[in-house]
Motif scaffolding. Structure first.
Motif, PDB file in Angstrom:
ATOM      1  N   ALA A   1     -39.742  87.273  49.769  1.00 43.83           N
ATOM      2  CA  ALA A   1     -38.849  86.142  49.511  1.00 43.83           C
ATOM      3  C   ALA A   1     -39.641  84.843  49.376  1.00 43.83           C
ATOM      4  CB  ALA A   1     -37.810  86.040  50.631  1.00 43.83           C
ATOM      5  N   ARG A   2     -40.663  84.678  50.199  1.00 42.02           N
ATOM      6  CA  ARG A   2     -41.529  83.489  50.077  1.00 42.02           C
ATOM      7  C   ARG A   2     -42.196  83.455  48.710  1.00 42.02           C
ATOM      8  NH1 ARG A   2     -43.700  84.791  55.637  1.00 42.02           N
ATOM      9  NH2 ARG A   2     -42.605  83.375  57.033  1.00 42.02           N
ATOM     10  N   SER A   3     -42.689  84.591  48.283  1.00 42.35           N
ATOM     11  CA  SER A   3     -43.331  84.674  46.967  1.00 42.35           C
ATOM     12  C   SER A   3     -42.349  84.336  45.855  1.00 42.35           C
ATOM     13  CB  SER A   3     -43.903  86.076  46.749  1.00 42.35           C
ATOM     14  OG  SER A   3     -44.965  86.319  47.626  1.00 42.35           O
ATOM     15  N   GLY A   4     -41.110  84.765  46.028  1.00 37.42           N
ATOM     16  CA  GLY A   4     -40.083  84.458  45.033  1.00 37.42           C
ATOM     17  C   GLY A   4     -39.825  82.967  44.909  1.00 37.42           C
ATOM     18  N   VAL A   5     -39.817  82.275  46.025  1.00 37.09           N
ATOM     19  CA  VAL A   5     -39.620  80.819  46.004  1.00 37.09           C
ATOM     20  C   VAL A   5     -40.812  80.135  45.341  1.00 37.09           C
ATOM     21  CG1 VAL A   5     -39.466  78.752  47.447  1.00 37.09           C
ATOM     22  CG2 VAL A   5     -38.033  80.727  47.955  1.00 37.09           C
ATOM     23  N   ILE A   6     -41.993  80.575  45.690  1.00 40.20           N
ATOM     24  CA  ILE A   6     -43.202  79.991  45.085  1.00 40.20           C
ATOM     25  C   ILE A   6     -43.191  80.191  43.579  1.00 40.20           C
ATOM     26  CG2 ILE A   6     -45.718  80.222  44.932  1.00 40.20           C
ATOM     27  CD1 ILE A   6     -45.598  80.882  48.001  1.00 40.20           C
ATOM     28  N   SER A   7     -42.842  81.386  43.146  1.00 46.64           N
ATOM     29  CA  SER A   7     -42.797  81.684  41.714  1.00 46.64           C
ATOM     30  C   SER A   7     -41.730  80.831  41.008  1.00 46.64           C
ATOM     31  CB  SER A   7     -42.505  83.168  41.519  1.00 46.64           C
ATOM     32  OG  SER A   7     -42.388  83.480  40.164  1.00 46.64           O
ATOM     33  N   ALA A   8     -40.560  80.729  41.604  1.00 45.74           N
ATOM     34  CA  ALA A   8     -39.494  79.928  41.005  1.00 45.74           C
ATOM     35  C   ALA A   8     -39.877  78.454  40.930  1.00 45.74           C
ATOM     36  CB  ALA A   8     -38.197  80.105  41.802  1.00 45.74           C
ATOM     37  N   ARG A   9     -40.562  77.982  41.972  1.00 45.49           N
ATOM     38  CA  ARG A   9     -40.996  76.582  41.973  1.00 45.49           C
ATOM     39  C   ARG A   9     -42.030  76.335  40.873  1.00 45.49           C
ATOM     40  NH1 ARG A   9     -44.979  73.416  44.327  1.00 45.49           N
ATOM     41  NH2 ARG A   9     -44.318  71.311  44.764  1.00 45.49           N
ATOM     42  N   ARG A  10     -42.946  77.270  40.729  1.00 43.09           N
ATOM     43  CA  ARG A  10     -43.958  77.117  39.669  1.00 43.09           C
ATOM     44  C   ARG A  10     -43.297  77.085  38.292  1.00 43.09           C
ATOM     45  NH1 ARG A  10     -48.166  81.234  42.327  1.00 43.09           N
ATOM     46  NH2 ARG A  10     -49.197  79.746  43.678  1.00 43.09           N
ATOM     47  N   SER A  11     -42.266  77.891  38.119  1.00 38.56           N
ATOM     48  CA  SER A  11     -41.545  77.912  36.842  1.00 38.56           C
ATOM     49  C   SER A  11     -40.884  76.568  36.547  1.00 38.56           C
ATOM     50  CB  SER A  11     -40.475  79.005  36.851  1.00 38.56           C
ATOM     51  OG  SER A  11     -41.079  80.278  36.910  1.00 38.56           O
TER      52      SER A  11
ATOM     53  N   LEU B   1     -33.564  77.281  35.445  1.00 37.81           N
ATOM     54  CA  LEU B   1     -34.603  77.220  36.474  1.00 37.81           C
ATOM     55  C   LEU B   1     -34.084  76.775  37.831  1.00 37.81           C
ATOM     56  CD1 LEU B   1     -37.627  75.837  34.447  1.00 37.81           C
ATOM     57  CD2 LEU B   1     -37.174  78.168  35.173  1.00 37.81           C
ATOM     58  N   THR B   2     -33.197  75.794  37.863  1.00 37.08           N
ATOM     59  CA  THR B   2     -32.699  75.360  39.167  1.00 37.08           C
ATOM     60  C   THR B   2     -31.863  76.455  39.810  1.00 37.08           C
ATOM     61  OG1 THR B   2     -30.840  74.245  38.116  1.00 37.08           O
ATOM     62  CG2 THR B   2     -32.762  72.896  38.650  1.00 37.08           C
ATOM     63  N   THR B   3     -31.118  77.197  39.019  1.00 36.72           N
ATOM     64  CA  THR B   3     -30.334  78.311  39.551  1.00 36.72           C
ATOM     65  C   THR B   3     -31.265  79.391  40.076  1.00 36.72           C
ATOM     66  OG1 THR B   3     -28.571  77.843  37.971  1.00 36.72           O
ATOM     67  CG2 THR B   3     -28.552  80.012  39.011  1.00 36.72           C
ATOM     68  N   GLU B   4     -32.336  79.652  39.347  1.00 35.89           N
ATOM     69  CA  GLU B   4     -33.326  80.637  39.786  1.00 35.89           C
ATOM     70  C   GLU B   4     -33.957  80.205  41.116  1.00 35.89           C
ATOM     71  OE1 GLU B   4     -37.685  82.268  38.382  1.00 35.89           O
ATOM     72  OE2 GLU B   4     -36.337  81.505  36.853  1.00 35.89           O
ATOM     73  N   PHE B   5     -34.309  78.944  41.228  1.00 39.16           N
ATOM     74  CA  PHE B   5     -34.899  78.437  42.465  1.00 39.16           C
ATOM     75  C   PHE B   5     -33.896  78.502  43.610  1.00 39.16           C
ATOM     76  CE2 PHE B   5     -35.917  75.122  45.536  1.00 39.16           C
ATOM     77  CZ  PHE B   5     -37.229  75.468  45.853  1.00 39.16           C
ATOM     78  N   ASP B   6     -32.668  78.085  43.350  1.00 36.71           N
ATOM     79  CA  ASP B   6     -31.640  78.118  44.390  1.00 36.71           C
ATOM     80  C   ASP B   6     -31.407  79.548  44.890  1.00 36.71           C
ATOM     81  OD1 ASP B   6     -31.348  75.397  44.148  1.00 36.71           O
ATOM     82  OD2 ASP B   6     -29.448  75.488  43.051  1.00 36.71           O
ATOM     83  N   ALA B   7     -31.386  80.506  43.979  1.00 34.48           N
ATOM     84  CA  ALA B   7     -31.191  81.909  44.362  1.00 34.48           C
ATOM     85  C   ALA B   7     -32.385  82.406  45.175  1.00 34.48           C
ATOM     86  CB  ALA B   7     -30.986  82.767  43.119  1.00 34.48           C
ATOM     87  N   ALA B   8     -33.586  82.032  44.764  1.00 33.60           N
ATOM     88  CA  ALA B   8     -34.784  82.440  45.493  1.00 33.60           C
ATOM     89  C   ALA B   8     -34.796  81.821  46.888  1.00 33.60           C
ATOM     90  CB  ALA B   8     -36.039  82.030  44.717  1.00 33.60           C
ATOM     91  N   LEU B   9     -34.392  80.585  46.996  1.00 33.18           N
ATOM     92  CA  LEU B   9     -34.337  79.921  48.292  1.00 33.18           C
ATOM     93  C   LEU B   9     -33.280  80.569  49.188  1.00 33.18           C
ATOM     94  CD1 LEU B   9     -35.479  77.682  50.041  1.00 33.18           C
ATOM     95  CD2 LEU B   9     -33.811  76.127  49.029  1.00 33.18           C
ATOM     96  N   ALA B  10     -32.151  80.924  48.629  1.00 33.03           N
ATOM     97  CA  ALA B  10     -31.107  81.606  49.407  1.00 33.03           C
ATOM     98  C   ALA B  10     -31.619  82.946  49.927  1.00 33.03           C
ATOM     99  CB  ALA B  10     -29.856  81.796  48.558  1.00 33.03           C
ATOM    100  N   ARG B  11     -32.383  83.676  49.097  1.00 33.20           N
ATOM    101  CA  ARG B  11     -32.963  84.950  49.544  1.00 33.20           C
ATOM    102  C   ARG B  11     -33.971  84.717  50.668  1.00 33.20           C
ATOM    103  NH1 ARG B  11     -32.546  85.917  43.970  1.00 33.20           N
ATOM    104  NH2 ARG B  11     -34.706  85.269  43.619  1.00 33.20           N
TER     105      ARG B  11
END
Length: 57
Positions: free
Chosen positions: A44-54, A3-13
């Motif tokens: 990209a914003r939606s991706g960060v929100i989704s990753a954070r929720r996860s 999950l942290t890797t997913e969030f970090d990747a989403a934030l980078a995007r």
């Protein structure tokens, strides 16, 4: 993907999309190009929100 890797990747995007949009806007890109960059930024914003929720659940 952890999950942290997913969030970090989403934030980078998100940061990349923001930089691209900002650069295009600064250079006076046409409205169509800015609209595409804005859509990518929204995704990209939606991706960060989704990753954070996860991470929370």
């Amino acid at each position: 993907m952890p999950l942290t890797t997913e969030f970090d990747a989403a934030l980078a995007r998100l940061l990349s999309a923001w930089r691209e949009h900002h650069t295009l806007k600064t250079r006076g890109a046409d409205i169509s190009t800015l609209a595409d960059a804005s859509a990518a930024l929204d995704q990209a914003r939606s991706g960060v929100i989704s990753a954070r929720r996860s991470m929370i659940n």
